[in-house]
Design an enzyme around this catalytic site. Structure first.
Site, PDB file in Angstrom:
ATOM      1  CB  SER A 183      56.586  17.235   1.007  1.00 33.82           C
ATOM      2  OG  SER A 183      57.800  16.899   0.402  1.00 33.82           O
TER       3      SER A 183
ATOM      4  CD  GLU B 114      54.433  10.142  -2.183  1.00 31.75           C
ATOM      5  OE1 GLU B 114      54.712  11.319  -2.492  1.00 31.75           O
ATOM      6  OE2 GLU B 114      53.745   9.833  -1.186  1.00 31.75           O
TER       7      GLU B 114
ATOM      8  CG  HIS C 134      55.612  14.478  -3.389  1.00 35.02           C
ATOM      9  ND1 HIS C 134      55.590  13.752  -2.229  1.00 35.02           N
ATOM     10  CD2 HIS C 134      56.273  15.628  -3.096  1.00 35.02           C
ATOM     11  CE1 HIS C 134      56.214  14.435  -1.278  1.00 35.02           C
ATOM     12  NE2 HIS C 134      56.640  15.577  -1.770  1.00 35.02           N
TER      13      HIS C 134
END
Ligand SMILES: *[C@@H]1O[C@H](CO)[C@@H](O)[C@H](O)[C@H]1NC(C)=O
Ligand SMILES: *[C@@H]1O[C@H](CO)[C@@H](O)[C@H](O)[C@H]1NC(C)=O
Ligand SMILES: *[C@@H]1O[C@H](CO)[C@@H](O)[C@H](O)[C@H]1NC(C)=O
Ligand SMILES: *[C@@H]1O[C@H](CO)[C@@H](O)[C@H](O)[C@H]1NC(C)=O
Length: 591
Positions: free
Chosen positions: A245, A376, A490
């Site tokens: 990230s 995600e 994610h």
């Protein structure tokens, strides 16, 4: 007793008699290493497959940025006497956490958070012993660390992993970044904290608050690794920089920065690249964010030096209150990396728009693995709901446009861009499902495709692209956040490489659920192969699903959908469509 043992014993005694002052009594601590600032004492812990590793947690890699040092570039750690207790991680950096929740279990919060966690297989620790050094007789710094004297090879490869959290929250703790899987593959794992939010990313475009302090901390950490790696059995010249990230975006930004040149050899990015798309490096945004923050702080001054002085003296609580207002405003971040003007005495980290730098070939000599997950933004669904994203978009349709475009395109074209996006993704009705889809495509898939396309044009070192799409009903995230969806969200690819100890604990889910164990083995193998050889594939390159880098003709990616079963794919038509759509938006009008 053989004569060899006797001779060896004599040698040890002679050695210790000479250097007792520099070398504390070995009985004080058997899991020890000597950093440039002093000895550290860690603990033995259990890694994957029951292998033991040495864990040094909370090792200061710089002087703590307290008082006048609050916004300054980090300075060398102050030396200490004897052993520093590094059995615990210590505090995380000041933050508000809108995302990790149960995943994070910090032991405290403080601005004195600048530390690294170093995890090494016990047998590879140079000074491991039950009373004598295992792999050498002379402490590293006295010896000048000559490999011939130590009689060891060049050392283990090192992974430096940058934690995520929107440049605003998170930590390098083993609650989310557990080293157990990797360290058992004879890889040294280093995680760390860097300054976040106001402290790490506020920019006043001045010498005293230049912005990018968090990135500068990462460079300081990488330099520390270069100087201290050998003391932990690592090869300082074989560092893989990885991140997830915002940590991945940071790793990519560092690969474009002259300030970090030569400090790492290759990069693995999980769900984040340095191209400004979900965030912006625009100085205009930095200025807007700074103004909003100063307003929340009730600071009227316009003189950067005066503001700096006020901020240095401001109580932490007051700063965090203002940060919280910013977080509510922006959702998942507060301040972001910024293109810097050069200021005297400041190491510039980002000298130009990263998009321009990549197009020009900056950093192209560094091999890359770039990944995204197939759904995600399922990880942010709750957050979208919490900040009433849908009503916000209804009130201000421009919010569907990437923050970077909002700041860099002429305002006149923005409404039509917003319309195009709404037409394509919402078909008249915005809801959480299509918000999640738009977020996934625009902020994760597209940036990865865009980077792949740019790299295929500039050439250079190989870039491997993957999609992680393993649908794990018992995934760490689904368990930890009590959410459900089909696919991988994610953070999920990372949970098969770094152990989420806060959820998995030591009664490993992976041990009981065979499939999860297999996926962990598969992802950890790909990752470890890359760290050890620069190629994620197994040595037997004939096997089905061999993962090929992108090239001029194809932006192909590996779809990692089941353990041991991945398929080397080209972009699907759907993905090509995503790329074409956002290319047309991003490249339509040059702002
Ligand atoms: C930042 O400061 C420099 C001078 O140090 C100036 O040239 C530049 O325009 C400033 N940038 C912004 C966004 O104000
Ligand atoms: C800032 O200005 C406002 C009005 O212009 C004033 O009410 C306030 O007291 C000022 N704050 C400080 C800290 O000087
Ligand atoms: C868009 O919505 C209309 C009804 O509002 C529906 O008939 C149409 O099938 C939808 N199109 C897509 C692509 O979902
Ligand atoms: C597992 O956790 C328990 C309680 O926290 C602890 O006593 C035990 O030593 C741990 N076991 C391992 C193998 O780390």
């Amino acid at each position: 007793m053989s004569s060899w043992t006797v001779m060896f014993g004599v040698l040890v005694i002679a050695c210790c008699a000479i250097s007792t002052s520099a070398w504390p009594e070995t009985s004080d601590c058997s899991i020890r290493a000597k950093t440039e600032a002093g000895w550290v004492c860690g603990t033995r812990r259990v890694g994957d497959f029951g292998l033991l590793y040495a864990s040094f947690r909370g090792v200061p890699y710089a002087k703590q940025p307290l008082g006048d040092l609050r916004f300054k570039e980090l300075q060398p750690p102050e030396p200490w006497e004897g052993f520093l207790d590094t059995t615990n991680e210590g505090p995380i950096c000041p933050q508000q956490d809108p995302l990790y929740k149960r995943l994070m279990q910090p032991s405290g919060v403080s601005e004195a958070c600048i530390h690294a966690n170093i995890h090494v297989p016990v047998a590879d620790l140079p000074w491991y012993s039950h009373g004598r050094p295992a792999r050498g007789l002379v402490p590293p710094h006295e010896a000048g660390f000559d490999d011939d004297i130590l009689g060891i090879s060049s050392g283990l490869p090192i992974v430096v992993f940058i934690h995520g959290g929107g440049f605003a929250f998170g930590s390098g703790d083993a609650d989310v970044y557990g080293p157990e899987f990797l360290v058992s593959k004879r890889v040294i794992v280093i995680t760390f904290n860097y300054r976040l939010n106001v402290f790490g990313f506020l920019s006043l475009n001045s010498t005293s608050v230049p912005g990018n302090n968090g990135l500068r901390d990462m460079v300081t950490l990488l330099r520390w690794v270069r100087r201290n790696a050998r003391s932990f059995g690592g090869d300082p010249y074989d560092v893989t920089l990885a991140g997830q990230s915002a940590g991945a975006s940071s790793a990519h930004l560092l690969s474009l920065s002259p300030a970090a040149e030569g400090l790492f050899k290759r990069v693995w990015l999980m769900s984040g690249v340095g191209l400004p798309i979900y965030f912006t490096t625009s100085p205009a945004f930095a200025q807007t964010a700074a103004t909003a923050f100063l307003t929340a702080m009730n600071i009227n001054s316009t003189d950067p030096e005066e503001i700096h002085q006020i901020l240095v003296e401001a109580p932490l609580e007051k700063i965090m209150e203002a940060n919280s207002i910013m977080l509510d405003m922006f959702g998942l971040y507060t301040f972001t990396p910024v293109v810097e003007s050069s200021h005297p005495g400041v190491t510039t980290i980002i000298d130009e728009d990263p998009d321009v730098l990549v197009a020009r070939g900056r950093g192209k000599q560094i091999p890359l693995v770039v990944g995204f997950t197939n759904v995600e933004c399922e990880s942010f669904r709750k957050r979208f709901d919490q900040i009433n994203f849908i009503s916000q978009v209804k009130a201000n349709p421009l919010l569907v446009v990437s923050p970077h475009l909002l700041l860099t395109k002429p305002p006149t074209v923005l409404p039509s861009i917003a319309n195009e996006i709404q037409d394509k993704y919402f078909n008249g009705t915005i809801n959480l499902d299509n918000t999640v889809k738009l977020c996934t495509d625009q902020y994760f898939k597209y940036p990865a495709f865009r980077l792949a396309s740019m790299r295929s044009k500039t050439g250079g070192a190989p870039m491997y692209l993957y999609q992680f799409s393993y649908d794990d009903v018992n995934s760490v995230l689904k368990e930890g956040w009590d959410i459900s969806y089909t696919g991988a969200a994610h953070i999920e690819d990372m949970t098969y490489v770094l152990r989420t100890n806060s959820i998995v604990g030591n009664e490993s889910l992976y041990a009981t659920l065979e499939n999860e164990g297999l996926m962990k083995d598969w992802m950890t193998m790909l990752f470890t192969n890359y760290v050890q050889t620069g190629n994620p594939n197994r040595n037997d390159d004939g096997f089905v699903g061999y993962w090929l880098p992108v090239n001029k003709h194809q932006i192909r990616y590996q779809d990692i959908c089941k353990p041991g079963e991945s398929y080397g794919l080209k972009l699907t038509d759907n993905s090509l469509d995503t790329k074409r759509f956002f290319d047309s938006i991003f490249d339509k009008v040059t702002g």
